[in-house]
Design an enzyme around this catalytic site. Structure first.
Site, mmCIF file in Angstrom:
data_model
loop_
_atom_site.group_PDB
_atom_site.id
_atom_site.type_symbol
_atom_site.label_atom_id
_atom_site.label_comp_id
_atom_site.label_asym_id
_atom_site.label_seq_id
_atom_site.Cartn_x
_atom_site.Cartn_y
_atom_site.Cartn_z
ATOM 1 N N GLU A 162 -15.138 40.871 36.755
ATOM 2 C CA GLU A 162 -15.528 42.171 37.295
ATOM 3 C C GLU A 162 -16.255 42.048 38.626
ATOM 4 O OE1 GLU A 162 -17.167 45.066 34.651
ATOM 5 O OE2 GLU A 162 -16.189 44.197 32.900
ATOM 6 N N GLU A 262 -12.605 41.199 26.938
ATOM 7 C CA GLU A 262 -13.705 41.720 26.131
ATOM 8 C C GLU A 262 -13.231 43.023 25.512
ATOM 9 O OE1 GLU A 262 -17.487 40.448 29.043
ATOM 10 O OE2 GLU A 262 -17.144 42.540 28.499
#
Length: 536
Positions: A162, A262
Site C-alpha cells: 500500500e 489481507e
C-alpha cells in the site's frame, strides 16, 4: 485437546530437526495460477503472522519490529496452532536478514506451511510521500532475499505494501516497480523462481490504473503476483453484495496470480464477531478460477482487535474467530485444474495513461541502484561537502546548489515524463556532492563558489579509474536528457510549474525525514500531500 496439540508439536519438532532446508516442494507459477511442482494447483490458505503489523496499510506504532521467524520458542508454540487451523501459508511483514531462521522455517516446512514475506522494514521502506529507490533500500531488499531464498517453502516477496494508497501519491508506484524490476533480476542470478509482487489497498479512484501499471509492459519489470488487502466483506453478506463479484470480474483478464494479501473485516463485533462467510466464498467456484486464495489478518490479538490467538506470558490461547475460521477452512474444497491441463490465455495489461488520478508514465522507471557508479561519480568530483557536515545540514546546502537552474538535473526525478537523473539512486551525501560540484563548475570554478558557508571543500585528489569511464559517460548522456527536461526549473520558490493541468511534475521536496534524522534531499517528483508513511 492438550494431548492432540502435544502430538502435533512433537511431530513437527522431529521433522523440523531433520533438515533446515526442508522437504516441501517449491511453489511455481504458471499464468494466473500457483502450482506444486507435481502439477497440483495451490491455493493460499494463509494467516498474517507478525506482531505490531497494522491492518490495511496503516502505520505501526513503532519503528522497531520483532522478527517472527527468528524466535524459535514462539514458532514451537504457534506453528502447531497454525497447522491445526489448516494454514498452508503465512505472511511476514519484516524479517531481520542478519538472524538465523532455520528453526522456524523447518517447523513451518514440516507443517506444510509456506512463507511470503515483505522486503521492507519500518525504517527502510519506500515512503509514499517522499519516495526513493536507492542503495540502502536495494541492500535491505536483497539481503532479505539472500536470507530466505535458501528455504524451499518460500513462495516469494512483496516489494511494497500500500505504498500508493490514493490518487495523491501515485508517483511512489514508479519506485516500487523499480524495486520489483531489480529484485526480480537479482533473484534470477541467485536462485530458483521466487515471485515478487505488490500488496495494494482497494481504492476505487486508482483501482484500474495501479493494477494495470504493475502488470504492464516488459514482464521482467512487472509483478509476478498481485496481492489485495481487502476488507469489503463484513459480517453477513453475499458474493455480490460484498463487492467480491466486482473484484472477480475485474481480475478475470489479469495475467498473473491474484490473491487476498489481507482479509478479515472485524465489523461488527470485533475479532470475536467474525463469522468468515467470505472464506467460504473465497474458495468457492465463484472465485477460484480467478483468485488464488487469501491471507487472514491476523494471528496475534492486539489493540486493533483482529487476532485469532491471544498470547500472554508466553502462552497462546485460541479465540472464538479462530474456531470459526477453522471450521470454515476445513469445509472448503476449491475447484482446481492441473498444470498440464491449464493453458494461460490472458495477456499483460496496457500501461495506464497519465491523468489527474495517475501521475506515472508507462514503462520508464527510476534507475537501478549502482554503488560502483555512485562511487565513481563521487571520486570524480572537485567540490564536495566537508566530512564534518552533519546530515541535518544537507537540506540547506541542497537548497543553495539546486536553486540554480539545471544544476540538479542529474539527481532529479519526474514520474509524469519518465525522466530520471542517473544519480537519483545514490546516497544523500553523494547526491549533495554532485549538486555542489555541478554548481561550482557552472560558476566556472570561481574561488568562492565551493565555499557554501564553509561547508564545501576542494578535493585535490580527484581520481577517475579507467573502469569508471564507460559508466560515467552513459550517466552523462542520461543527465543531459534530464537537464533538457528540467530546463526552466529550480528548487527555490517551491514547486515548478507545468503545462499539464493534472499534475505539477517537479515538486521539490526539500526535507526528507529518515527516522530521527532530518536529511535534506532534492527530490523532483509529482505528488500531493498524501497519508502517512507505510511502515510495513
Amino acid at each position: 485437546m492438550v494431548l492432540a496439540k502435544a502430538s502435533i508439536f512433537a511431530s513437527l519438532l522431529l521433522l523440523g530437526q531433520a533438515s533446515a532446508k526442508g522437504t516441501l516442494p517449491p511453489i511455481v507459477m504458471k499464468g494466473t495460477k500457483f502450482f506444486y511442482q507435481n502439477g497440483t494447483q495451490f491455493f493460499i490458505k494463509g494467516v498474517a503472522y507478525q506482531q505490531d503489523s497494522a491492518a490495511a496499510g496503516e502505520a505501526t506504532s513503532s519503528s522497531k519490529y520483532t522478527d517472527p521467524l527468528a524466535d524459535a520458542a514462539a514458532c514451537k508454540r504457534d506453528v502447531p496452532l497454525l497447522a491445526a487451523l489448516g494454514t498452508n501459508t503465512i505472511r511476514t511483514y519484516a524479517i531481520d536478514p542478519t538472524q538465523n531462521h532455520d528453526d522456524c522455517m523447518a517447523l513451518l516446512d514440516a507443517a506444510g506451511i509456506y512463507v511470503i514475506s515483505d522486503l521492507s522494514e519500518p525504517t527502510t521502506s519506500i515512503n509514499r510521500d517522499t519516495p526513493a529507490w536507492n542503495l540502502d533500500l536495494y541492500k535491505r531488499y536483497t539481503d532479505v532475499i539472500d536470507n530466505l531464498a535458501v528455504y524451499d517453502n518460500v513462495i516469494g516477496f512483496f516489494a511494497g505494501n500500500e505504498v500508493t494508497n490514493n490518487a495523491t501519491n501515485t508517483p511512489a508506484s514508479a519506485y516500487v516497480k523499480a524495486a520489483v524490476r531489480d529484485t526480480k533480476a537479482y533473484i534470477a542470478t541467485k536462485s530458483r523462481w521466487l515471485g515478487v509482487g505488490y500488496a495494494a489497498n482497494d481504492d476505487a479512484a486508482i483501482r484500474e490504473e495501479i493494477a494495470h501499471y504493475f502488470n504492464c509492459g516488459n514482464q521482467s519489470q512487472a509483478i509476478d503476483f498481485w496481492g489485495y488487502n481487502i476488507y469489503e466483506w463484513c459480517g453477513s453478506n453475499t458474493f455480490v453484495g460484498s463487492g467480491y463479484a466486482e473484484q472477480v470480474s475485474f481480475f478475470s483478464n489479469y495475467s498473473v496470480p491474484v490473491f487476498f494479501a489481507e482479509y478479515g473485516c472485524n465489523n461488527p463485533g470485533g475479532a470475536a464477531g467474525r463469522i468468515w462467510q467470505e472464506t467460504t466464498a473465497l474458495y468457492s467456484k465463484d472465485m477460484t478460477d480467478v483468485i488464488s486464495g487469501g491471507i487472514v489478518y491476523m494471528y496475534f490479538q492486539e489493540a486493533n482487535d483482529y487476532g485469532l490467538v491471544s498470547v500472554s506470558g508466553g502462552k497462546a490461547s485460541t479465540l472464538k474467530d479462530y474456531d470459526t475460521l477453522k471450521t470454515r477452512i476445513a469445509s472448503v474444497k476449491p475447484s482446481s485444474t492441473s498444470m498440464d491441463a491449464y493453458t494461460p490465455t490472458n495477456s499483460p495489461a496496457a500501461c495506464p495513461d497519465v491523468s489527474k488520478n495517475w501521475a506515472v508514465l508507462g514503462e520508464e522507471l527510476p534507475p537501478t541502484p549502482d554503488s560502483t557508479l555512485c562511487e565513481c561519480m563521487y571520486n570524480s568530483l572537485t567540490c564536495v561537502p566537508a566530512d564534518s557536515v552533519p546530515d541535518k545540514q544537507f537540506g540547506a546546502l541542497f537548497n543553495v546548489a539546486c536553486g540554480k537552474e539545471g544544476v540538479c538535473a542529474g539527481i532529479s526525478a519526474n514520474t509524469t515524463t519518465g525522466v530520471y537523473g542517473a544519480f537519483s539512486m545514490c546516497s544523500a551525501k553523494q547526491q549533495l556532492a554532485y549538486a555542489m560540484d555541478t554548481y561550482y563548475k557552472s560558476l566556472d570554478e570561481a574561488a568562492d563558489a565551493c565555499n557554501f558557508g564553509g561547508k564545501g571543500v576542494i578535493n585535490k585528489d580527484t581520481q577517475v579509474a579507467s573502469s569508471c569511464s564507460s559508466g560515467l559517460a552513459s550517466a552523462s548522456a542520461v543527465n543531459s536528457v534530464a537537464a533538457t527536461a528540467t530546463a526552466g526549473t529550480s528548487s527555490s520558490g517551491g514547486a515548478a510549474t507545468s503545462s499539464k493541468s493534472f499534475a505539477s511534475p517537479l515538486q521539490m521536496q526539500n526535507l526528507l525525514t529518515m527516522g530521527d534524522m532530518a536529511v535534506g534531499l532534492y527530490v523532483a517528483v509529482a505528488m500531493g500531500v498524501g497519508a502517512g508513511m507505510v511502515l510495513l
